[in-house]
Motif scaffolding. Structure first.
Motif, mmCIF file in Angstrom:
data_model
loop_
_atom_site.group_PDB
_atom_site.id
_atom_site.type_symbol
_atom_site.label_atom_id
_atom_site.label_comp_id
_atom_site.label_asym_id
_atom_site.label_seq_id
_atom_site.Cartn_x
_atom_site.Cartn_y
_atom_site.Cartn_z
ATOM 1 N N GLN A 173 0.367 -1.503 0.016
ATOM 2 C CA GLN A 173 -0.448 -0.374 -0.119
ATOM 3 C C GLN A 173 0.884 1.950 -0.054
ATOM 4 O O GLN A 173 0.312 1.968 -0.825
ATOM 5 C CB GLN A 173 -0.630 -0.076 1.395
ATOM 6 C CG GLN A 173 -2.211 -0.735 1.123
ATOM 7 C CD GLN A 173 -2.847 -0.717 2.273
ATOM 8 O OE1 GLN A 173 -2.562 -0.882 3.577
ATOM 9 N NE2 GLN A 173 -4.113 0.428 2.456
ATOM 10 N N SER A 174 1.471 1.673 0.720
ATOM 11 C CA SER A 174 2.769 2.540 1.068
ATOM 12 C C SER A 174 3.351 2.798 -0.381
ATOM 13 O O SER A 174 3.728 4.141 -0.106
ATOM 14 C CB SER A 174 4.192 2.242 2.375
ATOM 15 O OG SER A 174 4.242 0.846 1.684
ATOM 16 N N THR A 175 3.800 1.699 -1.341
ATOM 17 C CA THR A 175 4.193 2.897 -2.109
ATOM 18 C C THR A 175 3.053 2.980 -3.663
ATOM 19 O O THR A 175 3.410 3.659 -4.598
ATOM 20 C CB THR A 175 5.095 1.154 -3.125
ATOM 21 O OG1 THR A 175 4.189 0.319 -3.369
ATOM 22 C CG2 THR A 175 6.627 2.316 -1.989
ATOM 23 N N GLY A 176 1.564 2.701 -3.674
ATOM 24 C CA GLY A 176 0.742 2.211 -4.389
ATOM 25 C C GLY A 176 0.076 4.027 -4.455
ATOM 26 O O GLY A 176 0.382 5.013 -3.436
ATOM 27 N N PRO A 177 -0.270 4.701 -5.431
ATOM 28 C CA PRO A 177 -1.003 5.898 -5.844
ATOM 29 C C PRO A 177 -2.017 5.905 -4.729
ATOM 30 O O PRO A 177 -2.492 7.179 -4.324
ATOM 31 C CB PRO A 177 -0.982 5.592 -6.989
ATOM 32 C CG PRO A 177 -1.580 4.403 -7.734
ATOM 33 C CD PRO A 177 -1.257 3.990 -6.507
ATOM 34 N N SER A 178 -3.085 5.407 -4.156
ATOM 35 C CA SER A 178 -4.187 5.400 -4.066
ATOM 36 C C SER A 178 -4.467 4.735 -1.886
ATOM 37 O O SER A 178 -5.674 4.614 -2.031
ATOM 38 C CB SER A 178 -5.135 5.610 -4.533
ATOM 39 O OG SER A 178 -5.682 4.340 -4.825
ATOM 40 N N GLY A 179 -3.309 4.525 -1.843
ATOM 41 C CA GLY A 179 -3.429 3.036 -1.278
ATOM 42 C C GLY A 179 -4.073 2.108 -0.902
ATOM 43 O O GLY A 179 -4.488 0.704 -0.291
ATOM 44 N N ILE A 180 -4.316 1.513 -2.350
ATOM 45 C CA ILE A 180 -5.011 0.539 -2.426
ATOM 46 C C ILE A 180 -3.861 -1.080 -2.915
ATOM 47 O O ILE A 180 -3.452 -1.023 -3.451
ATOM 48 C CB ILE A 180 -5.981 0.057 -3.849
ATOM 49 C CG1 ILE A 180 -7.349 1.193 -3.650
ATOM 50 C CG2 ILE A 180 -6.506 -1.086 -4.243
ATOM 51 C CD1 ILE A 180 -7.633 1.787 -5.337
ATOM 52 N N PRO A 181 -3.879 -1.709 -1.753
ATOM 53 C CA PRO A 181 -3.301 -2.751 -1.965
ATOM 54 C C PRO A 181 -3.499 -3.531 -2.675
ATOM 55 O O PRO A 181 -4.214 -4.493 -3.236
ATOM 56 C CB PRO A 181 -3.943 -3.996 -0.093
ATOM 57 C CG PRO A 181 -4.758 -3.402 -0.298
ATOM 58 C CD PRO A 181 -5.238 -2.286 -0.568
ATOM 59 N N ALA A 182 -1.798 -4.277 -3.381
ATOM 60 C CA ALA A 182 -2.296 -5.430 -3.642
ATOM 61 C C ALA A 182 -3.025 -6.869 -2.869
ATOM 62 O O ALA A 182 -2.507 -7.021 -2.658
ATOM 63 C CB ALA A 182 -0.682 -5.816 -4.564
ATOM 64 N N CYS A 183 -2.525 -8.062 -3.911
ATOM 65 C CA CYS A 183 -3.251 -9.396 -3.427
ATOM 66 C C CYS A 183 -1.286 -9.621 -2.991
ATOM 67 O O CYS A 183 -0.713 -9.545 -3.773
ATOM 68 C CB CYS A 183 -3.851 -10.084 -4.860
ATOM 69 S SG CYS A 183 -2.796 -10.340 -5.423
ATOM 70 N N THR A 184 -1.674 -10.766 -2.471
ATOM 71 C CA THR A 184 -0.541 -11.469 -1.526
ATOM 72 C C THR A 184 -0.757 -12.999 -1.953
ATOM 73 O O THR A 184 -1.931 -13.011 -1.707
ATOM 74 C CB THR A 184 0.225 -11.430 0.076
ATOM 75 O OG1 THR A 184 0.009 -9.691 0.288
ATOM 76 C CG2 THR A 184 1.028 -11.710 0.099
#
Length: 885
Positions: A173-184
């Protein structure tokens, strides 16, 4: 005497003062911690531990909290007996954190000596002045507990303004543009963290956040407070947050380290709490399948299996990160569950001869779930299908059939089809309006205006009557667990549990319905033209409420409603009679939706012919604007009825024309483009989600069921040598053919219809259509014969209704004029010029009845049959296989 007194005096001076004259003992130095006879004893307090040692405590202004009881230990490590009242509490700042004599904390100052009968330590005043650290409203004090001159470890107490919002932060999230998490991927571990907000002067400001979160990604609407250039981490300002995972199948949490481990595909909500209050903090996604590959044990995707033999499936699942997934909860489905069944472990059982396609489905909420407001997030919350595996079980089965004429007779008649023996007719409590059998052939359900009636096929007797479920039976689920009943008098749908229990109700009207093969999704089609025509004028009990609407019930999302294009006028033979009343009988025309294989969508009759997909459309998170079953195709052609071929590669429709002819519409290769390889073989499919690289907004894309020109095409064929008022059914089947050592199948479809005229000079024919792999299909007709033993048979005016045996070796069709059932035999040489044969006829002799009386006047009248009198042709046929051994 003097000498004796002197001796006594000497003895007194020689005996030590510590020696008891009652006996001797050694010095108890062992009862001391140092073993030297002084200092702490082994029963006194040597240390005190106050929890929580690491995370500390968190309190908003004016909040109170009873501390945990301290733990006291001796120098030997055993528990020291100290009562709660024996502890003395201390604080490093009693204006920020006040402590009562029993260890009750106040984020501010306790009341003392307030008078008026108010006891001390009963209410807590917020700190005055309020703390500020670096311009932010928080402060830290430390508390201790002391007993027997021993002090505990200090525990930090974070006192702060109330936290108004918490947002989850993970490394992705912390590196994304809008706080949307990628999946794990499954097994991956992620450290949870969060950012928090507070409100001042009506504005929401950033309170704390990990150092990795840039100001542009702060979740608080007003950003940083005035005069503040940076915010600390939450652990250093408001304390350690506690997290909770809502859907434990998706991920697990280590509550000590706040690390989350990905488990099964899906998205789960994560809640966070601090200072005795909590909120939804965000979502965590375990990566969904990108592909589900299913093969037989020999690696093939098609095969022939002997009746009674078992077969296994090999399933491989790869997620969207390219990693393998194990332990997935898949739903395996067979398109012919009576003959060829498949368990949830992929084990195939071949009970009877037949042909089936088998798919593995990752279907929410069993697999790949997501909260309903976040369906589509990172590809979760939507269905994913495998490639199909085709199986053929050669052989012949003996069959039983039950024939009825809803709305025209109070009887159903069983027949042993192999011998043609007609059984004793079954008189029902009321005239039915509909008739449907479960997929295992154990129960026949008949709707009526008064009640639901159930007939057991094993005993040919009525076993249940339920007056709480009047209406029309539109469908039975493939899992045999539910019925869809439409009470057209009350405009209600009942999802009726076959085993008993409360029904799920929903408002609406329906003309036809069908479940997907896995039983998870139910499509209900309605047609506005089924209302009492306006030309009827005022009638006593009109049929109203029908609209051009698609209703969909899904086990995960519940009911949704989608609009359908305006329905064209029904053919003359299918229009609603002015005398028809709610819950009496539906038109003969069968308007069952054409469910795609493996259920990725459904086609619906109308003008145009349309399809709706199982892939939602809209923006992830904007639930109000999401269309759960959007339109996926539209063919600018009218279809009065539709059906899907057994292999799912054709959608066949039929439309009546002026002059009595019928047009067959063939939508070829309707499987979505994304599911077709270059050679046309279906491949696994998943609903797609795209992410805007600039904003991070995720968009769900509707599945294009028909690509409008590329792989798929559309053809038509005319049936001209018939006199049809309306098509009743397109009944699809397969013709077993031997190609070397491999048994394969080709499609065939019979078209039944309502006659335009009840008088004819020659027998009507039964038309059939043979779809082609490319170009137009071909049309043929079957010559229908009147049984020589039938004494009262007239000229055949039309084939009304038909059904295949489950092994697809015979087709049974009822006809008007002679009121018989015709056995249509298929063989591998069937083509346009070599038609199937009418090889046998039987007479079920279904007794006719007059229309039922109004509700509440007792039993239906006019339906008793004594061996003579009027009979009616069958308009409903249900077939059940039986082993020949």
């Amino acid at each position: 005497m003097r000498r004796f007194l002197t001796l006594v005096s000497l003895l007194c001076l020689a005996i030590p003062a510590g020696i008891s004259i009652s006996g001797c003992s050694r010095n108890p130095a062992g009862n001391y911690c140092n073993g030297l006879g002084y200092g702490l004893t082994t029963t006194q307090v040597a240390s005190i531990v106050l929890q929580p040692q690491v995370t500390g405590l968190s309190l908003a202004y004016g909040q109170t909290l009873q501390t945990q009881a301290p733990s006291s230990f001796t120098c030997k490590g055993t528990t020291a007996a100290v009562g709660q009242a024996a502890y003395t509490w201390g604080t490093s700042n009693n204006q920020l954190v006040d402590v009562s004599p029993i260890g009750n904390l106040c984020a501010g100052t306790w009341n003392r000596n307030t008078g008026g009968g108010i006891a001390d330590y009963t209410f807590c005043a917020a700190p005055n002045p309020l703390p500020k650290s670096g311009g932010l409203p928080y402060g830290v004090a430390y508390i201790t507990a002391t007993a027997q001159a021993v002090s505990s470890n200090p525990v930090a107490v974070y006192v702060h303004a109330p936290v108004t919002a918490i947002s989850l932060v993970t490394p992705s999230q912390s590196t994304g543009p809008s706080g949307i998490p990628a999946c794990t991927s499954q097994g991956g571990v992620v450290q949870l963290d969060a950012q928090a907000c507070f409100v001042s002067n009506g504005k929401q400001y950033e309170f704390c956040a990990p150092a990795s979160v840039l100001p542009a990604n702060y979740a608080c609407t007003s950003g940083l407070p005035p005069g503040v250039s940076s915010v600390p981490t939450c652990e250093n300002s408001i304390g350690t947050l506690s997290y909770n995972i809502v859907t434990s199948s998706v991920a697990t949490l280590n509550s000590t380290t706040n690390q989350i481990t990905a488990q099964q595909p899906g998205t789960t909500a994560i809640t966070a709490s601090i200072a005795q209050s909590g909120s939804s903090a965000g979502y965590f996604s375990t990566c969904p399948p990108a592909s589900i590959s299913v093969n037989l044990a020999n690696g093939s995707t098609s095969g022939t299996v002997a009746q009674g033999a078992s077969e296994g499936l090999t399933t491989n699942v790869i997620d969207t990160n390219g990693q393998a997934i194990t332990g997935l909860s898949l739903s395996y489905q067979s398109t012919d569950p009576i003959d060829i069944t498949v368990s949830n472990t992929g084990a195939i059982s071949t009970l009877f001869p037949g042909t089936a396609s088998i798919n593995a489905i990752c279907q929410p909420s069993i697999c790949n779930p997501a909260p309903i407001n976040e369906i589509g997030l990172n590809g979760t919350g939507v269905s994913i299908s495998s490639n199909p595996v085709s199986l053929t079980v050669p052989g012949t089965a003996s069959d039983f059939a039950w024939f009825g004429s809803p709305g025209n007779s109070q009887y159903i008649v069983p027949v042993q089809l192999l011998t043609g023996a007609v059984g004793s007719s079954i008189r029902l409590p009321y005239v039915p309006n509909s008739m449907a059998m479960d997929r295992t052939g154990n129960s026949i359900y008949l709707g009526s205006a008064r009640e639901l009636m159930t007939v057991a096929t094993s005993t040919n007797s009525v076993t249940k009557q339920d007056t709480a479920a009047p209406g029309v039976v539109l469908a039975v689920s493939p899992t045999n667990t539910q019925l869809l009943i439409n009470d057209q008098a009350r405009h209600l749908f009942y999802l009726y549990p076959a085993a008993g229990g409360p029904s799920i109700t929903f408002g609406g009207m329906g003309a036809a319905a069908q479940w997907t093969p896995d039983g998870q999704t139910l499509y209900v089609y309605d047609n506005e033209q089924l209302n009492t025509p306006a030309s009827c004028g005022t009638v006593a009990n009109p049929i109203t409420g029908h609209t051009d609407t698609l209703y969909v019930y899904n086990a995960n999302t519940g009911w949704t409603v989608e609009a359908l294009p305006p329905s064209p006028p029904l053919p003359a033979g299918a229009q609603t009679s002015c005398n028809a009343t709610p819950n009496t009988v539906m038109p003969v025309m069968q308007q069952t939706p054409a469910i795609m294989i493996p259920g990725v969508g459904a086609y619906f009759s109308g003008d145009p012919t349309t399809a709706h997909t199982w892939c939602p459309a809209g923006t992830v998170g904007n639930n109000a604007a999401v269309k759960f079953y959007p339109q996926g195709d539209s063919q600018t052609v009218q279809s009065d009825i539709v059906n899907a071929t057994v292999d799912g590669l054709h959608i066949l429709g039929a439309t009546a024309n002026a002059g009595g002819s019928i047009t067959v519409n063939d939508i070829r290769d309707p499987i979505p483009t994304s599911m077709l390889q270059s050679n046309g073989i279906p491949t696994p499919d998943r609903c797609s989600v795209t992410t805007n690289p600039g904003t991070g907004v995720q968009t769900m894309n509707p599945l294009l069921i028909n690509d409008g020109g590329g792989k798929s095409d559309f053809t038509q064929a005319s049936i001209t040598n018939v006199d049809a008022a309306a098509p009743n059914q397109v009944v699809v089947g397969s013709i077993p053919q031997v190609n070397g050592a491999q048994t394969v199948s080709s499609n065939i479809a019979f078209v039944t219809y309502t006659p335009a005229s009840t008088t004819a000079s020659t027998n009507a024919v039964l038309p059939y259509y043979l779809p082609a792999t490319s170009g137009p299909g071909s049309v043929g007709t079957v010559t229908l014969n009147v049984s020589s033993s039938c004494t009262n048979c007239g000229v055949i005016t039309a084939p009304l209704a038909g059904a295949f045996t489950p092994d697809h070796t015979l087709f049974f069709v009822s006809t008007a004029g002679d009121n018989e059932i015709h056995y249509i035999t298929l063989n591998p040489s069937v083509n346009a010029t070599t038609p199937p044969k009418d090889t046998q006829q039987i007479s079920p002799n279904i007794p006719a009845c007059s229309p039922p009386p109004p509700l509440g006047t007792g039993n239906d009248v006019g339906c008793t049959y004594t061996g003579s009198g009027a009979i009616v042709p069958a308009t409903a046929i249900e077939v059940k296989p039986r082993s020949t051994t």
